[in-house]
Motif scaffolding. Structure first.
Motif, PDB file in Angstrom:
ATOM      1  N   GLU B 288      72.355  68.468  14.475  1.00 27.28           N
ATOM      2  CA  GLU B 288      73.654  67.838  14.177  1.00 27.28           C
ATOM      3  C   GLU B 288      74.778  68.874  14.210  1.00 27.28           C
ATOM      4  O   GLU B 288      75.816  68.658  14.833  1.00 27.28           O
ATOM      5  CB  GLU B 288      73.627  67.219  12.771  1.00 27.28           C
ATOM      6  N   ILE B 289      74.523  69.987  13.524  1.00 25.34           N
ATOM      7  CA  ILE B 289      75.536  71.056  13.464  1.00 25.34           C
ATOM      8  C   ILE B 289      75.844  71.573  14.866  1.00 25.34           C
ATOM      9  O   ILE B 289      77.004  71.747  15.255  1.00 25.34           O
ATOM     10  CB  ILE B 289      75.026  72.229  12.570  1.00 25.34           C
ATOM     11  N   LEU B 290      74.790  71.799  15.650  1.00 27.02           N
ATOM     12  CA  LEU B 290      74.987  72.340  16.989  1.00 27.02           C
ATOM     13  C   LEU B 290      75.761  71.352  17.859  1.00 27.02           C
ATOM     14  O   LEU B 290      76.668  71.730  18.599  1.00 27.02           O
ATOM     15  CB  LEU B 290      73.646  72.692  17.648  1.00 27.02           C
ATOM     16  N   LEU B 291      75.391  70.077  17.764  1.00 29.84           N
ATOM     17  CA  LEU B 291      76.069  69.050  18.576  1.00 29.84           C
ATOM     18  C   LEU B 291      77.542  68.926  18.185  1.00 29.84           C
ATOM     19  O   LEU B 291      78.431  68.896  19.038  1.00 29.84           O
ATOM     20  CB  LEU B 291      75.388  67.699  18.388  1.00 29.84           C
ATOM     21  N   LEU B 292      77.778  68.922  16.870  1.00 30.11           N
ATOM     22  CA  LEU B 292      79.162  68.747  16.412  1.00 30.11           C
ATOM     23  C   LEU B 292      80.015  69.970  16.731  1.00 30.11           C
ATOM     24  O   LEU B 292      81.138  69.835  17.234  1.00 30.11           O
ATOM     25  CB  LEU B 292      79.184  68.469  14.901  1.00 30.11           C
ATOM     26  N   SER B 293      79.503  71.166  16.452  1.00 32.73           N
ATOM     27  CA  SER B 293      80.296  72.375  16.726  1.00 32.73           C
ATOM     28  C   SER B 293      80.474  72.541  18.232  1.00 32.73           C
ATOM     29  O   SER B 293      81.542  72.950  18.693  1.00 32.73           O
ATOM     30  CB  SER B 293      79.657  73.613  16.109  1.00 32.73           C
ATOM     31  N   SER B 295      80.544  70.102  20.552  1.00 33.17           N
ATOM     32  CA  SER B 295      81.517  69.147  21.103  1.00 33.17           C
ATOM     33  C   SER B 295      82.935  69.465  20.622  1.00 33.17           C
ATOM     34  O   SER B 295      83.897  69.316  21.368  1.00 33.17           O
ATOM     35  CB  SER B 295      81.125  67.710  20.770  1.00 33.17           C
ATOM     36  N   ALA B 296      83.044  69.961  19.368  1.00 37.76           N
ATOM     37  CA  ALA B 296      84.384  70.346  18.877  1.00 37.76           C
ATOM     38  C   ALA B 296      84.933  71.504  19.700  1.00 37.76           C
ATOM     39  O   ALA B 296      86.110  71.521  20.072  1.00 37.76           O
ATOM     40  CB  ALA B 296      84.298  70.742  17.406  1.00 37.76           C
ATOM     41  N   CYS B 297      84.072  72.465  19.994  1.00 33.86           N
ATOM     42  CA  CYS B 297      84.519  73.627  20.775  1.00 33.86           C
ATOM     43  C   CYS B 297      84.854  73.206  22.204  1.00 33.86           C
ATOM     44  O   CYS B 297      85.833  73.698  22.782  1.00 33.86           O
ATOM     45  CB  CYS B 297      83.437  74.700  20.759  1.00 33.86           C
ATOM     46  N   THR B 298      84.062  72.303  22.769  1.00 31.85           N
ATOM     47  CA  THR B 298      84.352  71.826  24.125  1.00 31.85           C
ATOM     48  C   THR B 298      85.730  71.163  24.159  1.00 31.85           C
ATOM     49  O   THR B 298      86.537  71.408  25.064  1.00 31.85           O
ATOM     50  CB  THR B 298      83.272  70.823  24.592  1.00 31.85           C
ATOM     51  N   LEU B 330      81.138  81.474  27.035  1.00 38.11           N
ATOM     52  CA  LEU B 330      80.887  82.497  26.008  1.00 38.11           C
ATOM     53  C   LEU B 330      81.463  82.058  24.661  1.00 38.11           C
ATOM     54  O   LEU B 330      80.824  82.198  23.608  1.00 38.11           O
ATOM     55  CB  LEU B 330      81.513  83.825  26.443  1.00 38.11           C
ATOM     56  N   ILE B 331      82.673  81.488  24.712  1.00 40.50           N
ATOM     57  CA  ILE B 331      83.308  80.980  23.483  1.00 40.50           C
ATOM     58  C   ILE B 331      82.439  79.882  22.872  1.00 40.50           C
ATOM     59  O   ILE B 331      82.174  79.882  21.663  1.00 40.50           O
ATOM     60  CB  ILE B 331      84.730  80.445  23.796  1.00 40.50           C
ATOM     61  N   LEU B 332      81.965  78.993  23.748  1.00 38.26           N
ATOM     62  CA  LEU B 332      81.140  77.872  23.284  1.00 38.26           C
ATOM     63  C   LEU B 332      79.864  78.368  22.610  1.00 38.26           C
ATOM     64  O   LEU B 332      79.540  77.964  21.480  1.00 38.26           O
ATOM     65  CB  LEU B 332      80.805  76.966  24.476  1.00 38.26           C
ATOM     66  N   SER B 333      79.179  79.292  23.284  1.00 39.65           N
ATOM     67  CA  SER B 333      77.911  79.766  22.708  1.00 39.65           C
ATOM     68  C   SER B 333      78.161  80.554  21.426  1.00 39.65           C
ATOM     69  O   SER B 333      77.397  80.422  20.452  1.00 39.65           O
ATOM     70  CB  SER B 333      77.119  80.593  23.722  1.00 39.65           C
ATOM     71  N   THR B 334      79.242  81.337  21.396  1.00 35.60           N
ATOM     72  CA  THR B 334      79.532  82.116  20.179  1.00 35.60           C
ATOM     73  C   THR B 334      79.825  81.190  19.007  1.00 35.60           C
ATOM     74  O   THR B 334      79.333  81.406  17.896  1.00 35.60           O
ATOM     75  CB  THR B 334      80.747  83.046  20.414  1.00 35.60           C
ATOM     76  N   THR B 335      80.632  80.161  19.265  1.00 31.70           N
ATOM     77  CA  THR B 335      80.983  79.261  18.153  1.00 31.70           C
ATOM     78  C   THR B 335      79.748  78.504  17.651  1.00 31.70           C
ATOM     79  O   THR B 335      79.610  78.293  16.452  1.00 31.70           O
ATOM     80  CB  THR B 335      82.071  78.246  18.563  1.00 31.70           C
ATOM     81  N   ILE B 336      78.866  78.137  18.587  1.00 32.64           N
ATOM     82  CA  ILE B 336      77.649  77.414  18.165  1.00 32.64           C
ATOM     83  C   ILE B 336      76.778  78.319  17.282  1.00 32.64           C
ATOM     84  O   ILE B 336      76.305  77.908  16.219  1.00 32.64           O
ATOM     85  CB  ILE B 336      76.860  76.905  19.398  1.00 32.64           C
ATOM     86  N   ILE B 337      76.635  79.568  17.717  1.00 34.21           N
ATOM     87  CA  ILE B 337      75.814  80.513  16.919  1.00 34.21           C
ATOM     88  C   ILE B 337      76.457  80.732  15.542  1.00 34.21           C
ATOM     89  O   ILE B 337      75.784  80.687  14.505  1.00 34.21           O
ATOM     90  CB  ILE B 337      75.645  81.855  17.669  1.00 34.21           C
ATOM     91  N   LEU B 338      77.776  80.946  15.551  1.00 33.66           N
ATOM     92  CA  LEU B 338      78.467  81.186  14.276  1.00 33.66           C
ATOM     93  C   LEU B 338      78.390  79.956  13.367  1.00 33.66           C
ATOM     94  O   LEU B 338      78.228  80.089  12.156  1.00 33.66           O
ATOM     95  CB  LEU B 338      79.927  81.568  14.528  1.00 33.66           C
ATOM     96  N   ALA B 339      78.504  78.779  13.976  1.00 34.57           N
ATOM     97  CA  ALA B 339      78.421  77.547  13.180  1.00 34.57           C
ATOM     98  C   ALA B 339      77.050  77.422  12.538  1.00 34.57           C
ATOM     99  O   ALA B 339      76.930  77.052  11.367  1.00 34.57           O
ATOM    100  CB  ALA B 339      78.697  76.341  14.071  1.00 34.57           C
ATOM    101  N   PHE B 340      76.025  77.769  13.304  1.00 30.44           N
ATOM    102  CA  PHE B 340      74.663  77.707  12.772  1.00 30.44           C
ATOM    103  C   PHE B 340      74.506  78.689  11.600  1.00 30.44           C
ATOM    104  O   PHE B 340      73.988  78.338  10.544  1.00 30.44           O
ATOM    105  CB  PHE B 340      73.651  78.031  13.884  1.00 30.44           C
TER     106      PHE B 340
END
Lengths: 410, 364
Positions: B288-293, B295-298, B330-340
């Motif tokens: 859920e967190i990964l999907l939400l962060s 899609s928000a970043c996208t 890169l921004i997308l992957s970084t934000t997903i990792i940070l969100a996790f």
């Protein structure tokens, strides 16, 4: 007391989120104060140029020989005066000196020694009167105008001690000078020591802890000599109605003997610097404030949602809806209010201890001005964010009647 | 796939039953992602400097241990890499009467300089020529005004030169045309090669090898690599700050996610009663967190891309940095990792305790 406990209960539903919000908002406002202080220093220097009507003239940077510079003698300046260019209304080349005052704990003092033209043309005084050559009789103490944080406790009429060297005995002696005027904060030191192709207003008027303006006569009477330092640069002010041809003659002369920048060029450089600084410094605190404001809206909704369960009990025991609105408003105001009060206290602390901070951390506070109008922005931010934050919670409270609160699952 | 479906279903549930909270949370994390995307370009110092073709990224400076004889061929050593200009300088001796006008200790720093192409590119591509055409064609020197405004000749290394002109604020230096320099001095303890473009790392290594081979007495060598490393280090520091800002921003909104999760306690209890492991539950929430962060970043990246013209106007990087698809990824992957990472403490809260405790928490 009961209301206060209810208010505390409002936060207890999500205490970590509340504390986090207060911390984040306080940090954002703290950062904003710092950035405004930094930018304010540069814009205030530019405002000084406007207030002193420095818009028709040049900042001259003659390239005199090194030994002449060291002696404070500028052949270029002397030659310029001897030419008597018709475009020139006056030239500004104040002298500077440095001394010590044991007053208020003791500190070193920057003295600007003003000649008659300087005294007539400028006035750096907000309270009392500006210096003049005429009213200084030999028996009276030298008259001074003081400015800066270090002199914040001085009043018009005070006699302040200054330590000077006695030429006859070689010993130090204390001479008292009378304060006739005060240059209130922010105080800028008028200096013409910077030489650069990128000269800007903040290079001419820069932040200082203290400054003393006095006439040359007063200075000689105080120190017993005329040992002041002259800066090689100077300002040339054109008379109204000077033709382009007349001005060009001055420009050509200055170009032959060094470089110069017109006030317009100087202003443009300042504006470009300020714009670049704005782009570099301002986005971060603004984004942080945006995030914290939105976070406040979110947490207000969250807390109200959690509190609705309690309200259905409160309503049953006679709590009015009006009071619930009031409590919600106070709860939301409290979160932003604490963050704002922290920063208003910080601003007050800056006002009281700026000179100490500047001497302790000169890198951070050297190009800095305590911007008291930051308080207006802080309060404005608080009002806007509270207004936005109460909109949704109020509509939630309004929408749900007591019976609704009972019937609908929350 | 089942976990993915369950996560989507739960997100749909938030949107349906807790719309306001969910929208606030989603807008909040989109805002946090947008801030991250905005400041991402400020961390790309090397790319920006390369795009702007900054002079320090094109300069190769050599300080030799002593004045060394130099030939014209050595000045043209790097011509194959595209040379904009070459500055050479050597220490000289002035006669005592000239030196008297200088501050104490200045004799150690008095140098004569010359430029191969008259310095039009020294301070950027639009630099001004140091000498006029007339001065270039004459034998003589341009002197600093600190030597005196009225001087007509100056004696350097025992040779008398006519003064062709004066400059100011150049720190007691003397300027000669390239021809005059090679004819009367022909030695150097300072060389500065400026290329017309930023060289690749491989080319920079080649240049270094060539210069060390040609000038064995190099004492100090300053190449673009030095500035690139400094900028890279500054970039890493900036990236750390931006990531921290994102984390803090995200944490401000994760309390809403925590609330949404609390509303899911009964569902979690049912999952567990029907045999769902805690690990699986953890994976569902993580998804859920990964999907939400994500899609928000996208969404933030799309908005950033759409309004980049306006955004670049208010950012210091201006148009020097253009976001590519790789940057956005890169921004997308970084934000997903940070969100996790930022949601780990919340997981502990959700998953701690027994089924009955979760049920009690919900009812409370």
């Amino acid at each position: 007391m009961k209301r206060f406990r209810l208010l505390l209960e409002f936060y207890q539903k999500s205490i970590i989120a509340t504390l986090f919000l207060i911390f984040f908002m306080a940090a954002s406002l703290f950062y904003l104060i710092d950035v405004l202080g930094y930018l304010g220093y540069k814009t205030y220097s530019l405002d000084m140029m406007d207030s002193l009507n420095l818009n028709n003239g040049v900042y001259a940077m003659p390239a005199d020989a090194f030994d002449e510079q060291m002696n404070g003698y500028s052949p270029t300046y002397e030659e310029l005066l001897s030419h008597e260019f018709p475009a020139i209304e006056m030239t500004v080349k104040p002298s500077h000196a440095y001394t010590y005052t044991p007053w208020n704990g003791g500190f070193y003092v920057n003295i600007v020694i003003c000649d008659q033209e300087f005294i007539n043309r400028f006035s750096f005084v907000d309270k009392g009167k500006w210096i003049s050559q005429e009213d200084s009789s030999l028996d009276a103490p030298p008259q001074i105008v003081v400015g800066g944080f270090s002199f914040s406790g001085a009043n018009v009429g005070d006699q302040l001690p200054f330590v000077v060297y006695d030429d006859t005995t070689g010993n130090k002696k204390t001479v008292h000078a009378q304060v006739i005027g005060i240059d209130r904060e922010p105080t800028m030191y008028f200096a013409l020591g910077s030489t650069s192709n990128e000269i800007a207003a903040h290079d001419i008027f820069y932040n200082t802890n203290n400054v003393v303006y006095m006439s040359r006569d007063s200075f000689i009477r105080m120190s017993g000599n005329d040992l002041s330092a002259q800066q090689t640069n100077f300002l040339v002010l054109f008379r109204e109605g000077a033709t382009i041809k007349e001005k060009t003659a001055v420009y050509d002369f200055l170009a032959q003997h060094g470089t110069y920048k017109t006030f317009q060029e100087l202003r443009t450089t300042s504006q470009q610097t300020i714009l670049a600084d704005l782009k570099r410094e301002l986005p971060l605190p603004l984004f942080m404030l945006g995030v914290s404001a939105f976070s406040m809206i979110s947490i207000s909704v969250l807390l109200t949602k959690k509190h609705l369960v309690d309200y259905r009990i409160y309503y049953l025991v006679g709590y009015s809806r009006k009071k619930s609105f009031g409590d919600t408003f106070c709860g939301i105001l409290g979160m932003g209010g604490v963050a704002c009060i922290i920063n208003l206290l910080y601003l007050l602390f800056l006002n009281l201890h700026f000179s100490d901070l500047k001497s302790a951390n000169s890198d951070r506070y050297y190009n800095y001005l305590v911007m008291n109008n930051s308080a207006v922005y802080i309060v404005l931010f608080l009002l806007i964010s509270v207004f936005l934050s109460v909109l949704i919670p109020f509509s939630m409270l309004r929408k749900n009647s007591t019976i609704d609160l009972y019937r609908r699952p929350l | 796939m089942k976990l993915f479906s369950l996560s989507i279903f739960r997100i749909y549930g938030y949107l349906r039953y807790h719309r306001l909270t969910f929208i606030l949370f989603f807008v909040g994390i989109t805002l946090a992602s947008f801030v991250f995307t905005y400041f991402y370009s400020n961390t790309k110092q090397v790319e920006i400097a390369t795009a702007e073709s900054r002079v320090e990224y094109r300069s190769y400076m050599l300080l030799l241990s002593e004045n060394t004889p130099i030939t014209e061929a050595k000045v043209h050593l790097l011509d194959s890499y595209g040379i904009k200009d070459v500055q050479i300088g050597c220490s000289v001796i002035l006669n005592p009467d000239t030196l008297a006008t200088q501050p104490d200790g200045a004799e150690d720093f008095i140098k004569v300089y010359a430029l191969l192409h008259n310095g039009q590119s020294l301070s950027g591509d639009e630099g001004n020529p140091v000498m006029t055409e007339q001065q270039l064609s004459q034998t003589g020197l341009i002197i600093d005004k600190s030597y005196g405004n009225t001087r007509t000749e100056i004696t350097v290394n025992g040779i008398s030169f006519p003064v062709l002109g004066t400059t100011d604020n150049t720190g007691s230096t003397l300027q000669a045309s390239f021809n005059t320099y090679m004819k009367f001095f022909a030695q150097a303890d300072y060389l500065l090669f400026i290329t017309d473009h930023v060289l690749t790392q491989r080319e920079q290594a080649e240049v270094k090898e060539i210069l060390y081979g040609a000038f064995p007495s190099i004492q100090t060598y300053v190449s673009p690599e030095y500035f690139m490393e400094a900028d890279q280090s500054h970039s890493s520091e900036s990236m750390g700050k931006v990531s921290f800002l994102y984390l803090i921003s995200l944490l401000s909104f994760l309390f809403l996610f925590q609330y949404l999760q609390q509303k899911n306690y009964p569902e979690n209890v049912i999952y567990c009663l029907t045999g769902c492991q805690k690990t699986s539950l953890f994976l569902i929430i993580t998804m859920e967190i990964l999907l939400l962060s994500g899609s928000a970043c996208t969404l933030a990246c799309l908005l950033h891309h759409r309004f980049y013209d306006i955004i670049s106007e208010i950012n210091i990087t201006g148009s020097s940095f253009v976001y590519t698809i790789n940057d956005y990824l890169l921004i997308l992957s970084t934000t997903i990792i940070l969100a996790f990472l930022s949601s780990i403490p919340f997981f502990f809260v959700f998953l701690r305790g027994t089924l009955s405790l979760q049920k009690t928490r919900y009812e409370a």
